[in-house]
Design an enzyme around this catalytic site. Structure first.
Site, PDB file in Angstrom:
ATOM      1  N   LYS A   1       0.846  -1.202   0.000  1.00  0.00           N
ATOM      2  CA  LYS A   1       0.000   0.000   0.000  1.00  0.00           C
ATOM      3  C   LYS A   1       0.877   1.246   0.000  1.00  0.00           C
ATOM      4  CE  LYS A   1      -1.991   2.748   2.924  1.00  0.00           C
ATOM      5  NZ  LYS A   1      -1.844   3.998   2.138  1.00  0.00           N
TER       6      LYS A   1
ATOM      7  N   GLU B   1       9.549   1.000  10.819  1.00  0.00           N
ATOM      8  CA  GLU B   1      10.627   1.963  10.520  1.00  0.00           C
ATOM      9  C   GLU B   1      10.000   3.335  10.667  1.00  0.00           C
ATOM     10  OE1 GLU B   1      13.776   1.827   9.753  1.00  0.00           O
ATOM     11  OE2 GLU B   1      14.079  -0.307   9.413  1.00  0.00           O
TER      12      GLU B   1
HETATM   13  P1  NAD Z   1       2.395   8.280   7.886  1.00  0.00           P
HETATM   14  O1  NAD Z   1       2.688   7.507   9.119  1.00  0.00           O
HETATM   15  O2  NAD Z   1       1.385   9.343   7.948  1.00  0.00           O
HETATM   16  O3  NAD Z   1       1.947   7.298   6.698  1.00  0.00           O
HETATM   17  C1  NAD Z   1       2.744   6.214   6.302  1.00  0.00           C
HETATM   18  C2  NAD Z   1       1.837   5.150   5.703  1.00  0.00           C
HETATM   19  O4  NAD Z   1       1.016   4.612   6.731  1.00  0.00           O
HETATM   20  C3  NAD Z   1       0.892   5.664   4.617  1.00  0.00           C
HETATM   21  O5  NAD Z   1       0.817   4.709   3.581  1.00  0.00           O
HETATM   22  C4  NAD Z   1      -0.443   5.758   5.345  1.00  0.00           C
HETATM   23  O6  NAD Z   1      -1.568   5.625   4.515  1.00  0.00           O
HETATM   24  C5  NAD Z   1      -0.338   4.599   6.308  1.00  0.00           C
HETATM   25  N1  NAD Z   1      -1.204   4.703   7.485  1.00  0.00           N
HETATM   26  C6  NAD Z   1      -1.567   5.818   8.150  1.00  0.00           C
HETATM   27  N2  NAD Z   1      -2.372   5.507   9.187  1.00  0.00           N
HETATM   28  C7  NAD Z   1      -2.519   4.154   9.175  1.00  0.00           C
HETATM   29  C8  NAD Z   1      -3.229   3.240   9.983  1.00  0.00           C
HETATM   30  N3  NAD Z   1      -3.958   3.629  11.014  1.00  0.00           N
HETATM   31  N4  NAD Z   1      -3.159   1.925   9.690  1.00  0.00           N
HETATM   32  C9  NAD Z   1      -2.402   1.499   8.646  1.00  0.00           C
HETATM   33  N5  NAD Z   1      -1.717   2.324   7.832  1.00  0.00           N
HETATM   34  C10 NAD Z   1      -1.764   3.647   8.098  1.00  0.00           C
HETATM   35  O7  NAD Z   1       3.809   8.816   7.399  1.00  0.00           O
HETATM   36  P2  NAD Z   1       4.110   9.794   6.205  1.00  0.00           P
HETATM   37  O8  NAD Z   1       3.627  11.143   6.576  1.00  0.00           O
HETATM   38  O9  NAD Z   1       3.707   9.197   4.915  1.00  0.00           O
HETATM   39  O10 NAD Z   1       5.714   9.746   6.248  1.00  0.00           O
HETATM   40  C11 NAD Z   1       6.455  10.456   7.167  1.00  0.00           C
HETATM   41  C12 NAD Z   1       6.904   9.634   8.342  1.00  0.00           C
HETATM   42  O11 NAD Z   1       7.546   8.432   7.900  1.00  0.00           O
HETATM   43  C13 NAD Z   1       7.941  10.385   9.143  1.00  0.00           C
HETATM   44  O12 NAD Z   1       7.700  10.251  10.510  1.00  0.00           O
HETATM   45  C14 NAD Z   1       9.237   9.701   8.744  1.00  0.00           C
HETATM   46  O13 NAD Z   1      10.271   9.843   9.681  1.00  0.00           O
HETATM   47  C15 NAD Z   1       8.807   8.292   8.572  1.00  0.00           C
HETATM   48  N6  NAD Z   1       9.756   7.547   7.747  1.00  0.00           N
HETATM   49  C16 NAD Z   1      10.551   6.607   8.325  1.00  0.00           C
HETATM   50  C17 NAD Z   1      11.515   5.939   7.575  1.00  0.00           C
HETATM   51  C18 NAD Z   1      12.436   4.898   8.168  1.00  0.00           C
HETATM   52  O14 NAD Z   1      13.044   4.147   7.413  1.00  0.00           O
HETATM   53  N7  NAD Z   1      12.585   4.839   9.495  1.00  0.00           N
HETATM   54  C19 NAD Z   1      11.641   6.238   6.218  1.00  0.00           C
HETATM   55  C20 NAD Z   1      10.805   7.202   5.660  1.00  0.00           C
HETATM   56  C21 NAD Z   1       9.866   7.858   6.429  1.00  0.00           C
END
Ligand code: NAD
Length: 492
Positions: free
Chosen positions: A184, A259
């Site tokens: 997804k 992650e």
């Molecule tokens: P997000 O957590 O808002 O979304 C990430 C994904 O999770 C999206 O596909 C979203 O649709 C999904 N999601 C959201 N709520 C959910 C739920 N309740 N159940 C299942 N899936 C759900 O993150 P974002 O805004 O897309 O990305 C930014 C964040 O990602 C930052 O905090 C960043 O640090 C982190 N990130 C971490 C890494 C790593 O390798 N550690 C890499 C890239 C980004």
């Protein structure tokens, strides 16, 4: 700047359908999400918002495909992953174009992402031989054998900042290990994952890789909660990580890896190579490539008092030379933020930083000029005189905002570096390697650089301490995390 309009129009065709059981299908509910170009604020197209019913179909497809896929010779599974990697290489510009218009990241950087992704997929393909078992010593007449077996249906949920990178290289390890996958992509950037579906269809049997688009609350939640999804991997924010842990528990006992975010320190000692360290501070903040929207960004820069003034002067000058521009312009080093939400959030933190008493020494505004009349552009921003009590020093902004803190006492700087809930990356700059190693040993982070920042190295496990996550990726640990151990004790 080259005119990509016709090509983009072609690439946008058919993106309202998802890949389920090897067929393109729209959401059964008819619900859609709009995906926009953040540089122009114009709508690009609509994609499906997968409902529970669509998720049910995808899970069923993946579950039915699993028994056949796990029986495929692991080296053939690996070859198919490499074939997909090659397709990415061949069509690198298409993927990069889609990511640039969907995310606001520069086209040139996105081409780099595609090639890096293909390399990581090949790495996992080459690791297929590591799916080996063991024979353990035991009593005479007994044979103890241990196998690494796939879980079954794996759910991979990814964020927006490196769309094709996460979409492609994060399905490689589970596939090589013999699992079937439901991917997804993020709601802001679904296009390149759907484009990849064309080649997935060519190289994998139906149902082995399913690509569903949608949001977190409906689509993501349904995937995580589903009793037949056995292994969940999320790359995203900490709050999402907590929600995913809860949702997974609602569906059963599942293996979950996370992650998550970071608020990563870079500590510069007075003896550091200043020229290189300044460059590393800029690269480490990921101002270019993804406008600071990177989990690994070293967004807290601890400068020793003796070098603070000169370092900061050089840093401001270097940051001022970053070429901000339209994502499709090949000269652009820094594009725009992915969405209005990210843009507003970044400016809220910039205002907060000022209110909290930090000194704004660079950026803090939109770039000037006609080409920036629309779009979510923010100049590289630096705050000096930041204190750990301030929210800009403690919270992940996920935008181009760097906090500079001054230090003098060694114990204090280590304590401050460790004083946040995150623990993803850290960087230490000193010519004294013993001191640098001792410092690295004391920092609570999963991935560290001494005299470096930002770069990832294939095979070196990446992941976080504390709230930054569970599990390690980009290494053999990632491959094995998609297997479970089975022990067979045989009386001979
Ligand atoms: P997000 O957590 O808002 O979304 C990430 C994904 O999770 C999206 O596909 C979203 O649709 C999904 N999601 C959201 N709520 C959910 C739920 N309740 N159940 C299942 N899936 C759900 O993150 P974002 O805004 O897309 O990305 C930014 C964040 O990602 C930052 O905090 C960043 O640090 C982190 N990130 C971490 C890494 C790593 O390798 N550690 C890499 C890239 C980004």
């Amino acid at each position: 700047m080259e005119d990509y309009r016709d090509r983009i129009q072609g690439l946008l065709q058919g993106k309202e359908s998802m890949l389920i059981r090897g067929e393109w299908a729209k959401s059964r509910s008819g619900q859609c999400l709009s995906t926009d170009n953040p540089a122009t604020e114009e709508k690009l197209c609509e994609v499906s918002l997968a409902s529970e019913e669509d998720v049910e179909l995808a899970v069923d497809a993946a579950a039915r495909a699993f028994p056949g896929w796990r029986q495929v010779d692991p080296f053939e599974r690996a070859q198919r992953v490499s074939a997909l990697a090659n397709a990415l290489r061949q069509h690198a510009e298409d993927f990069a174009l889609l990511d640039a218009i969907d995310s606001g990241n520069p086209l040139t950087a996105m081409k780099g992402d595609v090639l890096m992704t293909a390399g990581i997929m090949d790495y996992f393909a080459a690791l297929a031989g590591e799916l080996k078992g063991q024979i353990l010593p035991g009593k005479p007449g007994m044979l103890h054998t241990v196998f690494q077996e796939p879980y079954g249906v794996v759910v991979r949920i990814i964020p927006f900042n490196h769309p094709i990178f996460f979409a492609a290289c994060k399905i490689a390890a589970p596939l090589v290990a013999g699992n079937t996958v439901i991917l997804k992509p993020a709601e802001q950037t679904p296009l390149s994952a759907l484009e990849m579906g064309k080649y997935v269809k060519e190289f994998f049997p139906p149902g082995v890789v399913n690509i569903v688009t949608g949001d977190g609350p409906i689509t993501g939640s349904a995937l995580v909660r589903h009793p037949k999804t056995r292994r969940i991997a999320l790359t995203g924010g900490v709050d999402t990580g907590r929600a995913v842990l809860k949702l997974a528990a609602e569906g059963g006992i599942k293996n979950v890896t996370l992650e998550l975010g970071g608020k990563n320190p870079m500590i510069v000692f007075p003896d550091a190579d200043m020229e290189k360290a300044v460059e590393s501070a800029v690269v480490g903040m990921n101002f270019h490539w993804c406008q600071g929207q990177s989990c690994g960004s070293t967004s807290r820069l601890f400068l020793h008092k003796k070098i603070h003034d000169e370092f900061l002067d050089r840093l401001i000058q270097r940051t001022g030379r970053i070429r901000i521009g339209l994502p499709l312009d090949s000269r652009t080093e820094m594009g725009c933020l992915v969405s209005k939400d990210q843009y507003d959030k970044t400016f809220r933190y910039i205002e907060l930083g000022k209110k909290e008493g930090a000194k704004l020494v660079a950026g803090g505004s939109r770039p000037e000029g006609e080409i920036f009349s629309k779009g979510y552009f923010v100049k590289p921003t630096i705050f000096d005189r930041v204190e750990m009590s301030m929210r800009i020093a403690r919270e992940e902004i996920f935008g181009p905002v760097l906090s500079v803190l001054v230090w003098e006492d060694y114990e204090e700087v280590v304590e401050k570096a460790n004083s946040v809930d995150y623990g993803l990356t850290a960087s230490v700059w000193s010519r004294d390697l013993r001191l640098a190693y001792q410092t690295a040993e004391r920092l609570e982070a999963g991935y560290l650089w001494i005299n470096g920042s930002s770069r990832h190295f294939l095979g070196v496990p990446f992941g976080g301490f504390k709230q930054s996550g569970i599990g390690r990726e980009e290494s053999v640990e990632e491959l094995l995390s998609y297997t479970q151990v089975k022990a067979v004790n045989t009386a001979l």
